[in-house]
Design an enzyme around this catalytic site. Structure first.
Site, PDB file in Angstrom:
ATOM      1  CG  ASP A  34      -1.993  -1.087   1.131  1.00  0.00           C
ATOM      2  OD1 ASP A  34      -2.566  -1.443   2.186  1.00  0.00           O
ATOM      3  OD2 ASP A  34      -2.252  -1.564   0.014  1.00  0.00           O
ATOM      4  CD  GLU A 105     -24.079 -10.433 -38.342  1.00  0.00           C
ATOM      5  OE1 GLU A 105     -23.178 -11.274 -38.360  1.00  0.00           O
ATOM      6  OE2 GLU A 105     -25.162 -10.622 -37.769  1.00  0.00           O
ATOM      7  CE  LYS A 107     -14.843  -6.320 -36.706  1.00  0.00           C
ATOM      8  NZ  LYS A 107     -14.537  -5.812 -35.359  1.00  0.00           N
ATOM      9  NE  ARG A 128     -11.629 -13.640 -32.122  1.00  0.00           N
ATOM     10  CZ  ARG A 128     -12.347 -13.803 -33.231  1.00  0.00           C
ATOM     11  NH1 ARG A 128     -12.012 -14.733 -34.106  1.00  0.00           N
ATOM     12  NH2 ARG A 128     -13.401 -13.042 -33.469  1.00  0.00           N
ATOM     13  CD  GLU A 162     -17.527  -9.403 -30.742  1.00  0.00           C
ATOM     14  OE1 GLU A 162     -16.507  -8.730 -30.521  1.00  0.00           O
ATOM     15  OE2 GLU A 162     -17.518 -10.483 -31.378  1.00  0.00           O
ATOM     16  CB  CYS A 395      21.749   3.926 -32.742  1.00  0.00           C
ATOM     17  SG  CYS A 395      20.638   2.926 -31.712  1.00  0.00           S
ATOM     18  CB  CYS A 398      24.166   1.474 -29.369  1.00  0.00           C
ATOM     19  SG  CYS A 398      23.909   1.465 -31.160  1.00  0.00           S
TER      20      CYS A 398
END
Length: 647
Positions: A34, A105, A107, A128, A162, A395, A398
């Protein structure tokens, strides 16, 4: 508290939270936990732009568990191909070889659910998952009031649809959570998904979830049209949306889409598009599937909600391949219930095309309602404080010199920390080797202390590598080491996925595993390109990767004991290439006959057509047998089938 210290505390809090709620093995007292959470909240209140999405204050992981049993779908739950405009819709219809009779229909934007009924009774419900295996949430499904627990149809059938939360109910849920000082759900979709995966079923019950069916999986129905299937399903007692119709042609589909788009805000639940499907089931069967989608249906997506905000900076991300991706830092904006603080800029050619600068006002959308991206720059609103976004030469991680090939800017340093860390994170992730307990924060911690530096080094970790690291005690260390050992025996397709080969995802990896087994990396360009759903780009990527990493894969095989699934198909029998339909009651489960037919090179279809070669029938065979006789399809009983397979 500095940002670095804050992120370390987030990692520690997550470690403690998972140990307490998921493993039931506390690593800290309630008071310590906490106190740590209070520290995080103080920092976050003072640094709102620095809040980590991984912070325990930003999620409700304690009430949403992943400890459900796994359950295999009898038939795969596929994804859908997305189309976003008229030209893409017409291109899809052309590929589907269909110009008339479309079933459409809404979605709904919710959580997909697979229901299994046997002898008229609901026996299981599953998420799923990966399409083949989902989470067993049967107890929670029984708490959804509008799902029939008994139906008049007695054959085995999977009914799919769904699960949604109505917008009004969503607001009430969040109001209640706010009063309890709990974090709010970002949108109804997340709320629906979370509500399904509660260990406390009473929470699922009070969420007032709704289930809308959109299709079937395993079944013995004998309809010729998808619209007939759905009419039958809804007559069993399932909900039907009032915007479901048949369209004679694509012009009617487009008209229906415009009508539904107008209703988007008026609908009681969230929608993100319209499902368009070939209604003729025989044509659907003929079209089949790619490695990822059915070819006979598509999701005609709505335009994403779009808002204006200011671009206040650009961060550079280094991917596991070394590619540098510029990410726009935005003033936070709420898009469809999601607070967006960043958006992809794809690459520096896209930055040049947009002519976008730091401090510009930009239009941002959630492309496909998923990935935020910038679509427009309001140059007329520039105030003179805008700054050019320079192409990087070094980069960001690096500091090595970058290779600039125009669209692609790449770090070529194979020892670049971000490249290595992101490769390792991907390698151990859930869809890859699935090493429980080795998440992003732990990987970064181990890399920071040089305990892991390569993919292979994961399998050389020892107990003393963890000693002295914050948050690790004996039981935690042993659990992680055990998880690593278990990963040595993962499925071959997971290993292929884990390697991060460009253009090769989980579905393609499964195809490689089934087709070639352990020799998958020794194949020719032609062998790869000829796989169903593959093409030249995927084949080239595989050839290049396996050429460079051939020896490394050999070395991995010495470290791992991979499970190999090889589908042995007999190609010289009378069944090879033949299409069967099975109907009626046989002496053994239908799945056994189906497996035998497929092993002998045949195919099992769910409906009878002129392309059917054999109908295998048992007792109480119904309309499929009658239709087969009308079409003069050869019908054989179990005895004749047994003689056939002996040939």
């Amino acid at each position: 508290m500095k940002k670095e210290e804050y992120l370390e505390k987030v990692a520690l809090a997550n470690l403690w939270m998972r140990a307490y709620y998921e493993k039931d093995e506390p690593l800290a007292s309630d008071e310590e936990y906490d106190a740590l959470i209070r520290e995080l909240r103080v920092f976050e209140e003072q640094n709102k732009d620095e809040i980590s999405k991984d912070s325990p204050t930003q999620k409700i992981a304690p009430t949403i568990q992943s400890e459900f049993k796994k359950i295999a779908h009898l038939k795969r739950m596929w994804s859908m191909e997305d189309v976003f405009d008229e030209s893409e819709l017409r291109a899809w219809a052309k590929r589907a070889k269909c110009e008339k009779n479309f079933f459409i229909e809404p979605k709904f934007d919710g959580a997909s659910l697979n229901l299994l009924y046997e002898n008229g009774k609901l026996v299981s419900g599953a998420t799923r998952g990966d399409g083949e295996v989902g989470e067993d949430i049967t107890l929670n499904v029984f708490e959804i009031e509008n799902i029939p627990k008994n139906i008049a149809y007695k054959e085995r059938i999977e009914i799919r649809g769904e699960v949604v939360i109505l917008k009004d109910d969503f607001e009430k849920i969040n109001e209640k959570r706010a009063l309890l000082n709990q974090s709010l759900f970002a949108n109804p979709r997340n709320a629906a998904s979370g509500s399904l995966r509660q260990l406390d079923t009473s929470i699922t019950k009070e969420r007032n979830l709704k289930f809308y069916p959109w299709g079937v999986g395993e079944n013995t129905l004998n309809f010729t049209k998808h619209s007939e299937v759905m009419q039958f399903i809804r007559e069993l007692g399932f909900l039907k949306d009032d915007f479901v119709r048949l369209c004679a042609n694509l012009d009617e589909v487009l008209k229906a889409y415009d009508e539904l788009l107008v209703l988007r805000e008026k609908k009681p639940m969230m929608m993100d598009g319209m499902v368009v499907r070939v209604d003729d089931l025989a044509l659907c069967e003929e079209l089949g599937y790619t490695v990822k989608f059915p070819k006979f249906m598509a999701a005609f997506k709505f335009p994403a909600l779009e808002k204006t905000t200011r671009l206040i900076g650009v961060n550079l991300q280094v991917g596991r391949s070394g590619a540098i991706t510029p990410v726009a830092v935005l003033e936070p904006v709420n898009l469809d219930g999601v607070v967006v603080k960043s958006a992809t800029l794809h690459n520096f050619d896209e930055i040049a095309r947009l002519d976008v600068k730091i401090n510009d006002f930009v239009s941002v959308i959630r492309s496909g309602d998923v990935i935020p991206k910038i679509t427009k720059v309001f140059k007329e609103r520039r105030e003179g404080l805008e700054m050019e976004i320079s192409r990087p030469k070094l980069c960001p991680t690096c500091q090595s010199e970058l290779l600039d090939e125009g669209t692609l800017i790449k770090c070529q340093n194979i020892d670049c920390e971000d490249r290595l860390v992101n490769s390792i994170i991907h390698f151990v992730s859930k869809k890859c080797l699935n090493i429980d307990g080795l998440g992003e924060n732990i990987v970064e911690l181990l890399y920071k202390h040089k305990k892991i530096t390569t993919l292979e080094s994961i399998f050389h970790l020892k107990f003393n590598d963890f000693e002295g690291l914050e948050g690790f005690k004996e039981k935690k260390i042993n659990n992680l080491l055990n998880a690593i050992e278990q990963a040595r025996e993962c499925e071959l397709f997971r290993f292929i996925t884990a390697l991060g080969i460009e253009h090769i995802g989980e579905v393609a990896a499964k195809k490689l595993s089934l087709s070639f087994g352990k020799e998958w990396y020794k194949q020719s360009f032609e062998a790869y390109a000829n796989l169903e759903g593959f093409g030249e780009q995927m084949a080239l990527s595989l050839c290049e990767f396996t050429r460079v990493n051939h020896t490394r894969i050999d070395e991995f095989y010495k470290l791992l004991n991979l499970k190999i699934e090889k589908l042995e198909i007999k190609s010289d029998g009378v069944i090879f290439g033949k299409t069967f339909v099975i109907t009626g009651t046989l002496s053994r489960p239908r799945d056994e006959f189906k497996a035998l037919i497929e092993k002998l090179g045949g195919k099992v279809s769910g409906s009878v057509s002129k392309k059917t070669d054999y109908v295998l029938f048992g007792e109480e065979a119904g309309s499929k047998l009658s239709k087969a006789k009308e079409l003069e399809v050869k019908c054989i009983d179990e005895s004749a089938f047994n003689e056939l397979v002996k040939e």
